[in-house]
Design a protein around this motif. Structure first.
Motif, PDB file in Angstrom:
ATOM      1  N   HIS A  78       0.841  -1.200   0.000  1.00 47.73           N
ATOM      2  CA  HIS A  78       0.000   0.000   0.000  1.00 47.73           C
ATOM      3  C   HIS A  78       0.875   1.247   0.000  1.00 47.73           C
ATOM      4  N   PRO A  79       0.514   2.257  -0.791  1.00 48.62           N
ATOM      5  CA  PRO A  79       1.345   3.467  -0.845  1.00 48.62           C
ATOM      6  C   PRO A  79       1.228   4.374   0.385  1.00 48.62           C
ATOM      7  N   TYR A  80       0.224   4.177   1.234  1.00 46.01           N
ATOM      8  CA  TYR A  80       0.041   5.057   2.386  1.00 46.01           C
ATOM      9  C   TYR A  80       0.870   4.588   3.580  1.00 46.01           C
ATOM     10  N   GLU A  81       1.279   5.555   4.374  1.00 47.98           N
ATOM     11  CA  GLU A  81       1.966   5.267   5.630  1.00 47.98           C
ATOM     12  C   GLU A  81       1.037   4.525   6.600  1.00 47.98           C
ATOM     13  N   LEU A  82      -0.224   4.930   6.621  1.00 45.23           N
ATOM     14  CA  LEU A  82      -1.225   4.320   7.504  1.00 45.23           C
ATOM     15  C   LEU A  82      -2.469   3.986   6.682  1.00 45.23           C
ATOM     16  N   PRO A  83      -2.470   2.841   6.007  1.00 44.45           N
ATOM     17  CA  PRO A  83      -3.624   2.510   5.175  1.00 44.45           C
ATOM     18  C   PRO A  83      -4.851   2.145   6.001  1.00 44.45           C
ATOM     19  N   GLU A  84      -6.003   2.518   5.471  1.00 46.98           N
ATOM     20  CA  GLU A  84      -7.263   2.093   6.063  1.00 46.98           C
ATOM     21  C   GLU A  84      -7.338   0.568   5.968  1.00 46.98           C
ATOM     22  N   PHE A  85      -7.762  -0.072   7.044  1.00 46.11           N
ATOM     23  CA  PHE A  85      -7.987  -1.522   7.048  1.00 46.11           C
ATOM     24  C   PHE A  85      -9.135  -1.772   8.007  1.00 46.11           C
ATOM     25  N   LEU A  86     -10.353  -1.708   7.467  1.00 44.95           N
ATOM     26  CA  LEU A  86     -11.558  -1.914   8.262  1.00 44.95           C
ATOM     27  C   LEU A  86     -12.195  -3.230   7.842  1.00 44.95           C
ATOM     28  N   VAL A  87     -12.531  -4.046   8.823  1.00 43.20           N
ATOM     29  CA  VAL A  87     -13.078  -5.376   8.556  1.00 43.20           C
ATOM     30  C   VAL A  87     -14.553  -5.393   8.955  1.00 43.20           C
ATOM     31  N   LEU A  88     -15.393  -5.753   7.984  1.00 46.96           N
ATOM     32  CA  LEU A  88     -16.828  -5.860   8.216  1.00 46.96           C
ATOM     33  C   LEU A  88     -17.218  -7.327   8.127  1.00 46.96           C
ATOM     34  N   PRO A  89     -17.811  -7.869   9.166  1.00 44.80           N
ATOM     35  CA  PRO A  89     -18.214  -9.280   9.104  1.00 44.80           C
ATOM     36  C   PRO A  89     -19.387  -9.476   8.161  1.00 44.80           C
ATOM     37  N   VAL A  90     -19.390 -10.585   7.476  1.00 40.88           N
ATOM     38  CA  VAL A  90     -20.521 -10.968   6.626  1.00 40.88           C
ATOM     39  C   VAL A  90     -21.412 -11.848   7.484  1.00 40.88           C
ATOM     40  N   ARG A  91     -22.602 -11.386   7.754  1.00 41.70           N
ATOM     41  CA  ARG A  91     -23.522 -12.136   8.611  1.00 41.70           C
ATOM     42  C   ARG A  91     -24.298 -13.183   7.841  1.00 41.70           C
ATOM     43  N   GLN A  92     -24.476 -12.930   6.543  1.00 45.68           N
ATOM     44  CA  GLN A  92     -25.246 -13.867   5.738  1.00 45.68           C
ATOM     45  C   GLN A  92     -24.905 -13.631   4.271  1.00 45.68           C
ATOM     46  N   GLY A  93     -25.013 -14.691   3.483  1.00 46.61           N
ATOM     47  CA  GLY A  93     -24.801 -14.589   2.046  1.00 46.61           C
ATOM     48  C   GLY A  93     -25.279 -15.860   1.384  1.00 46.61           C
ATOM     49  N   SER A  94     -25.383 -15.829   0.074  1.00 45.13           N
ATOM     50  CA  SER A  94     -25.816 -17.043  -0.604  1.00 45.13           C
ATOM     51  C   SER A  94     -24.755 -18.125  -0.441  1.00 45.13           C
ATOM     52  N   GLU A  95     -25.214 -19.326  -0.241  1.00 46.97           N
ATOM     53  CA  GLU A  95     -24.308 -20.445  -0.009  1.00 46.97           C
ATOM     54  C   GLU A  95     -23.322 -20.615  -1.152  1.00 46.97           C
ATOM     55  N   LYS A  96     -23.778 -20.493  -2.389  1.00 46.80           N
ATOM     56  CA  LYS A  96     -22.894 -20.662  -3.548  1.00 46.80           C
ATOM     57  C   LYS A  96     -21.840 -19.558  -3.623  1.00 46.80           C
ATOM     58  N   TYR A  97     -22.240 -18.325  -3.329  1.00 44.41           N
ATOM     59  CA  TYR A  97     -21.280 -17.218  -3.375  1.00 44.41           C
ATOM     60  C   TYR A  97     -20.221 -17.362  -2.282  1.00 44.41           C
ATOM     61  N   LEU A  98     -20.648 -17.703  -1.083  1.00 46.19           N
ATOM     62  CA  LEU A  98     -19.692 -17.883   0.008  1.00 46.19           C
ATOM     63  C   LEU A  98     -18.746 -19.052  -0.279  1.00 46.19           C
TER      64      LEU A  98
END
Length: 110
Positions: A78-98
Protein backbone atom coordinates in the motif's frame (compact mmCIF):
# COMPACT_ATOMS: atom_id res chain seq x y z
CA UNK A 1 -24.68 -17.76 7.18
CA UNK A 2 -21.06 -18.00 8.29
CA UNK A 3 -19.01 -15.48 10.22
CA UNK A 4 -15.87 -16.79 8.49
CA UNK A 5 -16.38 -14.35 5.62
CA UNK A 6 -15.49 -10.66 5.73
CA UNK A 7 -15.34 -7.52 3.66
CA UNK A 8 -12.26 -5.35 4.07
CA UNK A 9 -12.29 -1.67 3.16
CA UNK A 10 -9.25 0.35 2.21
CA UNK A 11 -8.66 3.52 0.22
CA UNK A 12 -5.78 4.48 -2.06
CA UNK A 13 -4.89 7.73 -3.75
CA UNK A 14 -6.64 8.30 -7.07
CA UNK A 15 -3.26 8.29 -8.82
CA UNK A 16 -2.13 4.96 -7.28
CA UNK A 17 -1.89 1.83 -9.40
CA UNK A 18 -5.00 0.33 -7.84
CA UNK A 19 -5.21 -2.37 -10.53
CA UNK A 20 -1.81 -3.74 -9.53
CA UNK A 21 -2.80 -3.85 -5.85
CA UNK A 22 -6.15 -5.52 -6.54
CA UNK A 23 -4.64 -8.00 -8.98
CA UNK A 24 -1.92 -9.01 -6.54
CA UNK A 25 -4.37 -9.63 -3.71
CA UNK A 26 -6.51 -11.86 -5.93
CA UNK A 27 -3.51 -13.56 -7.56
CA UNK A 28 -2.08 -14.44 -4.14
CA UNK A 29 -5.50 -15.78 -3.04
CA UNK A 30 -5.71 -13.23 -0.24
CA UNK A 31 -8.99 -12.01 -1.77
CA UNK A 32 -11.64 -13.64 -3.91
CA UNK A 33 -12.69 -10.30 -5.39
CA UNK A 34 -11.68 -6.66 -5.13
CA UNK A 35 -14.12 -3.98 -6.26
CA UNK A 36 -12.60 -0.59 -7.02
CA UNK A 37 -15.00 2.30 -6.81
CA UNK A 38 -14.70 5.53 -8.82
CA UNK A 39 -12.67 8.47 -7.61
CA UNK A 40 -14.12 10.34 -4.63
CA UNK A 41 -13.13 13.24 -2.40
CA UNK A 42 -11.99 12.33 1.11
CA UNK A 43 -11.65 14.72 4.05
CA UNK A 44 -9.75 13.58 7.13
CA UNK A 45 -7.58 14.69 10.01
CA UNK A 46 -3.92 13.78 9.60
CA UNK A 47 -1.09 14.96 11.84
CA UNK A 48 -3.19 17.68 13.41
CA UNK A 49 -4.57 19.20 10.21
CA UNK A 50 -7.68 18.66 8.14
CA UNK A 51 -6.64 17.26 4.76
CA UNK A 52 -8.42 16.57 1.48
CA UNK A 53 -7.44 13.98 -1.12
CA UNK A 54 -8.86 12.29 -4.18
CA UNK A 55 -9.09 8.59 -3.43
CA UNK A 56 -10.60 5.33 -4.62
CA UNK A 57 -12.31 2.86 -2.29
CA UNK A 58 -11.34 -0.80 -2.52
CA UNK A 59 -13.89 -3.37 -1.32
CA UNK A 60 -12.11 -6.68 -0.65
CA UNK A 61 -14.05 -9.94 -0.21
CA UNK A 62 -12.20 -12.66 1.64
CA UNK A 63 -12.32 -15.11 4.52
CA UNK A 64 -11.50 -14.47 8.16
CA UNK A 65 -8.77 -17.09 7.81
CA UNK A 66 -6.95 -14.84 5.30
CA UNK A 67 -7.19 -11.63 7.33
CA UNK A 68 -3.75 -11.67 8.94
CA UNK A 69 -1.96 -12.46 5.67
CA UNK A 70 -4.09 -9.92 3.78
CA UNK A 71 -3.38 -7.18 6.29
CA UNK A 72 0.35 -7.89 6.25
CA UNK A 73 0.57 -7.92 2.45
CA UNK A 74 -1.63 -4.87 2.03
CA UNK A 75 0.58 -2.90 4.40
CA UNK A 76 3.64 -3.99 2.40
CA UNK A 77 2.28 -2.89 -1.00
CA UNK A 78 0.00 0.00 0.00
CA UNK A 79 1.34 3.47 -0.85
CA UNK A 80 0.04 5.06 2.39
CA UNK A 81 1.97 5.27 5.63
CA UNK A 82 -1.23 4.32 7.50
CA UNK A 83 -3.62 2.51 5.17
CA UNK A 84 -7.26 2.09 6.06
CA UNK A 85 -7.99 -1.52 7.05
CA UNK A 86 -11.56 -1.91 8.26
CA UNK A 87 -13.08 -5.38 8.56
CA UNK A 88 -16.83 -5.86 8.22
CA UNK A 89 -18.21 -9.28 9.10
CA UNK A 90 -20.52 -10.97 6.63
CA UNK A 91 -23.52 -12.14 8.61
CA UNK A 92 -25.25 -13.87 5.74
CA UNK A 93 -24.80 -14.59 2.05
CA UNK A 94 -25.82 -17.04 -0.60
CA UNK A 95 -24.31 -20.45 -0.01
CA UNK A 96 -22.89 -20.66 -3.55
CA UNK A 97 -21.28 -17.22 -3.38
CA UNK A 98 -19.69 -17.88 0.01
CA UNK A 99 -18.41 -21.24 -1.26
CA UNK A 100 -16.87 -19.40 -4.23
CA UNK A 101 -15.08 -17.00 -1.84
CA UNK A 102 -13.75 -19.99 0.12
CA UNK A 103 -12.55 -21.77 -3.02
CA UNK A 104 -11.01 -18.59 -4.46
CA UNK A 105 -8.99 -17.88 -1.34
CA UNK A 106 -8.08 -21.50 -0.56
CA UNK A 107 -5.64 -23.89 -2.12
CA UNK A 108 -8.18 -26.00 -3.99
CA UNK A 109 -9.64 -23.49 -6.47
CA UNK A 110 -8.48 -21.84 -9.68
Amino acid sequence: MDDGYVIVLTTVGADANVAAIANELVEQRLAACVNVLPEMDSYFRWRGAVEQASERQMVIKTTAAQLAALEQRLHEIHPYELPEFLVLPVRQGSEKYLRWIQESTGSEGD
